[in-house]
Design a protein around this motif. Structure first.
Motif, PDB file in Angstrom:
ATOM      1  N   ARG A 172       0.830  -1.206   0.000  1.00 29.98           N
ATOM      2  CA  ARG A 172       0.000   0.000   0.000  1.00 29.98           C
ATOM      3  C   ARG A 172       0.868   1.261   0.000  1.00 29.98           C
ATOM      4  O   ARG A 172       0.536   2.253  -0.646  1.00 29.98           O
ATOM      5  N   MET A 173       1.992   1.227   0.703  1.00 32.72           N
ATOM      6  CA  MET A 173       2.910   2.375   0.697  1.00 32.72           C
ATOM      7  C   MET A 173       3.480   2.597  -0.694  1.00 32.72           C
ATOM      8  O   MET A 173       3.606   3.728  -1.158  1.00 32.72           O
ATOM      9  N   LEU A 174       3.804   1.503  -1.379  1.00 36.79           N
ATOM     10  CA  LEU A 174       4.355   1.610  -2.731  1.00 36.79           C
ATOM     11  C   LEU A 174       3.312   2.073  -3.734  1.00 36.79           C
ATOM     12  O   LEU A 174       3.647   2.697  -4.742  1.00 36.79           O
ATOM     13  N   ALA A 175       2.046   1.799  -3.472  1.00 35.73           N
ATOM     14  CA  ALA A 175       0.976   2.172  -4.400  1.00 35.73           C
ATOM     15  C   ALA A 175       0.918   3.684  -4.616  1.00 35.73           C
ATOM     16  O   ALA A 175       0.446   4.146  -5.663  1.00 35.73           O
ATOM     17  N   ALA A 176       1.427   4.447  -3.662  1.00 37.16           N
ATOM     18  CA  ALA A 176       1.456   5.907  -3.822  1.00 37.16           C
ATOM     19  C   ALA A 176       2.375   6.322  -4.963  1.00 37.16           C
ATOM     20  O   ALA A 176       2.293   7.447  -5.449  1.00 37.16           O
ATOM     21  N   PHE A 177       3.239   5.410  -5.398  1.00 42.21           N
ATOM     22  CA  PHE A 177       4.200   5.710  -6.461  1.00 42.21           C
ATOM     23  C   PHE A 177       3.823   5.009  -7.777  1.00 42.21           C
ATOM     24  O   PHE A 177       4.674   4.781  -8.625  1.00 42.21           O
ATOM     25  N   GLU A 178       2.561   4.663  -7.930  1.00 39.22           N
ATOM     26  CA  GLU A 178       2.118   4.000  -9.157  1.00 39.22           C
ATOM     27  C   GLU A 178       2.557   4.797 -10.377  1.00 39.22           C
ATOM     28  O   GLU A 178       2.440   6.015 -10.438  1.00 39.22           O
ATOM     29  N   GLY A 179       3.123   4.085 -11.362  1.00 34.71           N
ATOM     30  CA  GLY A 179       3.614   4.707 -12.583  1.00 34.71           C
ATOM     31  C   GLY A 179       5.087   5.094 -12.520  1.00 34.71           C
ATOM     32  O   GLY A 179       5.675   5.436 -13.531  1.00 34.71           O
TER      33      GLY A 179
END
Length: 193
Positions: A172-179
């Protein structure tokens, strides 16, 4: 905290200080660190090894949180591993550090290098709190891959800023950096990151 007994000296041995030593063919014995080091020194003909037990130390991180570190020094044939780690419920948890040296190295010099490595890491926080959830502070996050003793064993846990984070929460923390792109570089615990 559960303790077993060292099969060499019969002293109570905490789980974080116990080493299963031996082989599949000859069987394994549970040894405390001191007896393990004495056995390895004898087998490798190391006669001048200083088998030192280091007392725990307390250090404060950049957020003002105190951490108590225990030490384990293991003779591994031609090298010496000095570990510093926190303990939770009788097991290693939280921050862990390692430095590698030679059996003839001065223990206090190795300890000084390890403490300096610990200070550098404790001086930086990679996580920030947003409401009740953690997020990655900048574009870099450093941590340790671990396991959840209560879990199934096949899903890792990461330790960032001395805090265990489940794989789903880390995702979920990494999802903030999608793309965004990323590079995952795995390093030995003894390496600086």
């Amino acid at each position: 905290m559960s303790q077993d007994r060292c099969e060499q000296c019969a002293q109570p041995t905490a789980a974080y200080d116990a080493i299963h030593y031996g082989s599949v063919e000859g069987g394994y014995r549970l040894l405390c660190t001191q007896c393990f080091n004495a056995e390895v020194a004898r087998r490798h003909g190391v006669t001048d090894f200083e088998n030192v037990r280091l007392e725990p130390i307390r250090m404060v991180d950049c957020a003002g949180d105190a951490h108590q570190f225990h030490f384990q020094m293991r003779l591994l044939g031609t090298m010496l591993a000095l570990d510093a780690f926190e303990i939770q419920d009788g097991f290693r948890a939280g921050y862990e550090f390692r430095i590698i040296g030679k059996p003839e190295d001065d223990v206090l010099t190795l300890l000084g290098r390890l403490v300096e490595k610990m200070r550098r890491t404790l001086a930086v926080k990679d996580l920030a709190i947003n409401g009740s959830q953690f997020q990655i502070r900048d574009q870099t996050v450093r941590g340790l891959i671990s396991s959840d003793p209560a879990g199934s064993g096949d899903i890792p846990v990461v330790v960032v800023d001395g805090r265990e984070i489940g794989w789903d929460d880390f995702g979920r923390m990494l999802a903030a950096f999608e793309g965004w792109q990323f590079r995952l570089e795995l390093r030995d615990l003894a390496d600086d990151v």
